[in-house]
Design a protein around this motif. Structure first.
Motif, PDB file in Angstrom:
ATOM      1  N   ALA A 181       1.591  68.641   1.397  1.00  0.00           N
ATOM      2  CA  ALA A 181       1.275  69.033   2.645  1.00  0.00           C
ATOM      3  C   ALA A 181       1.928  67.879   3.526  1.00  0.00           C
ATOM      4  N   SER A 182       2.351  67.967   4.980  1.00  0.00           N
ATOM      5  CA  SER A 182       2.500  67.109   5.801  1.00  0.00           C
ATOM      6  C   SER A 182       1.135  66.580   6.410  1.00  0.00           C
ATOM      7  N   SER A 190       1.870  63.917  -0.064  1.00  0.00           N
ATOM      8  CA  SER A 190       1.680  64.177   1.264  1.00  0.00           C
ATOM      9  C   SER A 190       2.723  63.191   2.099  1.00  0.00           C
ATOM     10  N   GLY A 191       3.407  64.098   3.187  1.00  0.00           N
ATOM     11  CA  GLY A 191       4.267  63.291   3.877  1.00  0.00           C
ATOM     12  C   GLY A 191       5.365  64.360   4.388  1.00  0.00           C
ATOM     13  N   GLY A 192       6.227  63.715   5.034  1.00  0.00           N
ATOM     14  CA  GLY A 192       7.379  64.564   5.358  1.00  0.00           C
ATOM     15  C   GLY A 192       7.017  65.835   6.435  1.00  0.00           C
ATOM     16  N   LEU A 193       8.009  66.808   6.589  1.00  0.00           N
ATOM     17  CA  LEU A 193       9.224  66.970   6.102  1.00  0.00           C
ATOM     18  C   LEU A 193      10.424  66.086   7.069  1.00  0.00           C
ATOM     19  N   ALA A 194      11.587  66.616   7.381  1.00  0.00           N
ATOM     20  CA  ALA A 194      12.406  66.104   8.336  1.00  0.00           C
ATOM     21  C   ALA A 194      11.674  65.243   9.721  1.00  0.00           C
ATOM     22  N   ALA A 200      12.409  60.743   3.849  1.00  0.00           N
ATOM     23  CA  ALA A 200      12.084  60.124   2.581  1.00  0.00           C
ATOM     24  C   ALA A 200      10.550  60.267   2.164  1.00  0.00           C
ATOM     25  N   GLU A 201       9.634  60.644   2.700  1.00  0.00           N
ATOM     26  CA  GLU A 201       8.319  60.755   2.416  1.00  0.00           C
ATOM     27  C   GLU A 201       8.215  62.003   1.587  1.00  0.00           C
ATOM     28  N   CYS A 202       9.335  62.875   1.274  1.00  0.00           N
ATOM     29  CA  CYS A 202       9.380  63.896   0.575  1.00  0.00           C
ATOM     30  C   CYS A 202       9.369  63.558  -0.846  1.00  0.00           C
ATOM     31  N   THR A 249      11.025  69.271  16.967  1.00  0.00           N
ATOM     32  CA  THR A 249      11.729  67.721  16.629  1.00  0.00           C
ATOM     33  C   THR A 249      11.618  67.410  15.221  1.00  0.00           C
ATOM     34  N   GLY A 250      10.914  67.943  14.444  1.00  0.00           N
ATOM     35  CA  GLY A 250      10.725  67.528  13.215  1.00  0.00           C
ATOM     36  C   GLY A 250       9.965  68.736  12.419  1.00  0.00           C
ATOM     37  N   GLY A 251      10.066  68.491  10.858  1.00  0.00           N
ATOM     38  CA  GLY A 251       9.459  69.578  10.189  1.00  0.00           C
ATOM     39  C   GLY A 251       7.853  69.115   9.502  1.00  0.00           C
ATOM     40  N   ARG A 252       7.250  70.116   9.357  1.00  0.00           N
ATOM     41  CA  ARG A 252       5.813  69.935   8.813  1.00  0.00           C
ATOM     42  C   ARG A 252       5.541  71.285   8.083  1.00  0.00           C
ATOM     43  N   ALA A 253       5.022  71.199   6.814  1.00  0.00           N
ATOM     44  CA  ALA A 253       4.816  72.303   6.069  1.00  0.00           C
ATOM     45  C   ALA A 253       3.710  71.970   5.079  1.00  0.00           C
TER      46      ALA A 253
END
Length: 280
Positions: A9-10, A167-171, A247-249, A272-276
């Motif tokens: 998860a983000s 945990s982290g990401g996405l773009a 890079a968190e992915c 403006t960026g990804g979360r999932a």
């Protein structure tokens, strides 16, 4: 019943300022799945925003004792870390020719704290073994190397009922991480002021990256299967395609490989960026 569950998860999903959309709803669904699964151990692949690891930044580290910094409205307190298991894991990884660091104690930031609280209710609800993955201070590992580490961790815990978390990401792009790490330790107040100044300068200079969702989609498709073929291409031109925050992915990749199962996307949002949120 299967003896492993993977959730990625983000972080910062449940901040009061975060959107009330599909991703926020999905983390609640993932929390219910975790409660039903009732893991005996949580192996958490997480990163750091240049708070816990500064003077020395290992590529990978197993943390044997951990507290939560409470930054960005995160939890505070002490994690229930099974240090003897951590030591045994380090020995196994060294035997497997991984140059793994041992962090005898670390004050972990919101990269661990928010998602642990979101999935478990509190950071001490279950034994949590933190595995640090450097994502903020290049050079960092390749996606294939992160997957190799995760697979070895999964093999080590094959006989246990384990929840693997990434945990982290996405773009997304973080202007402050474009500058090299200096090793200087800042107070949280100093750090927040520095972040504000760096972001303001990036906006003034017009250097805020405009990201597109194609990197997210490629990554989610990769962890949605079991093939490793995509691992070599996903990191090519990473900053240009996904921003340096993508890079968190690496943490998701390690958790995916540890679980050894395809992950399904519960929710994905992109502006403006990804979360999932994804899970097996």
């Amino acid at each position: 019943m299967k003896n492993r569950l993977t959730v990625c998860a983000s972080h910062l999903i449940t901040l009061p300022s975060a959107p009330f959309g599909p991703v926020r709803e999905a983390i609640a669904s993932a929390r219910d799945a975790v409660a039903s699964f009732d893991p005996e151990l949580v192996v958490f692949f997480g990163t750091d925003h240049r708070r816990a690891f500064r003077a020395v930044v290992p590529t990978f580290a197993v943390v044997l004792s951990a507290t939560a910094q409470g930054d960005v409205a995160g939890p505070v307190g002490t994690y229930d870390v099974p240090s003897s298991l951590g030591r045994a894991l380090v020995a196994d990884l060294v035997e497997g020719e991984f140059d793994i660091a041992t962090a005898y104690s670390a004050a972990l930031d919101h990269a661990f704290g928010h998602t642990t609280r979101d999935l478990l209710g509190s950071i001490s609800a279950k034994p949590v073994l933190p595995v640090f993955v450097n994502c903020a201070s290049p050079p960092h590992a390749t996606f294939r190397r992160a997957a190799s580490l995760g697979r070895r961790v999964g093999e080590f815990f094959a006989d246990r009922r384990v929840l693997y978390v990434g945990s982290g990401g996405l773009a997304h792009d973080l202007p402050g991480f474009r500058e090299p790490e200096t090793g200087v330790v800042l107070s949280e107040e100093e750090r927040q002021e520095w972040i504000r100044s760096v972001n303001a300068r990036a906006r003034a200079e017009g250097s805020v990256r405009e990201l597109v969702r194609s990197w997210d989609e490629s990554f989610l498709a990769g962890i949605g299967g079991t093939s490793w073929e995509w691992l070599d291409s996903i990191g090519v031109d990473l900053v240009e395609r996904g921003g340096n925050g993508a890079a968190e992915c690496l943490t998701w990749t390690a958790a995916w490989a540890a679980g050894g199962q395809p992950l399904r996307t519960l929710a994905h949002e992109f502006d403006t960026g990804g979360r999932a949120v994804v899970m097996s």
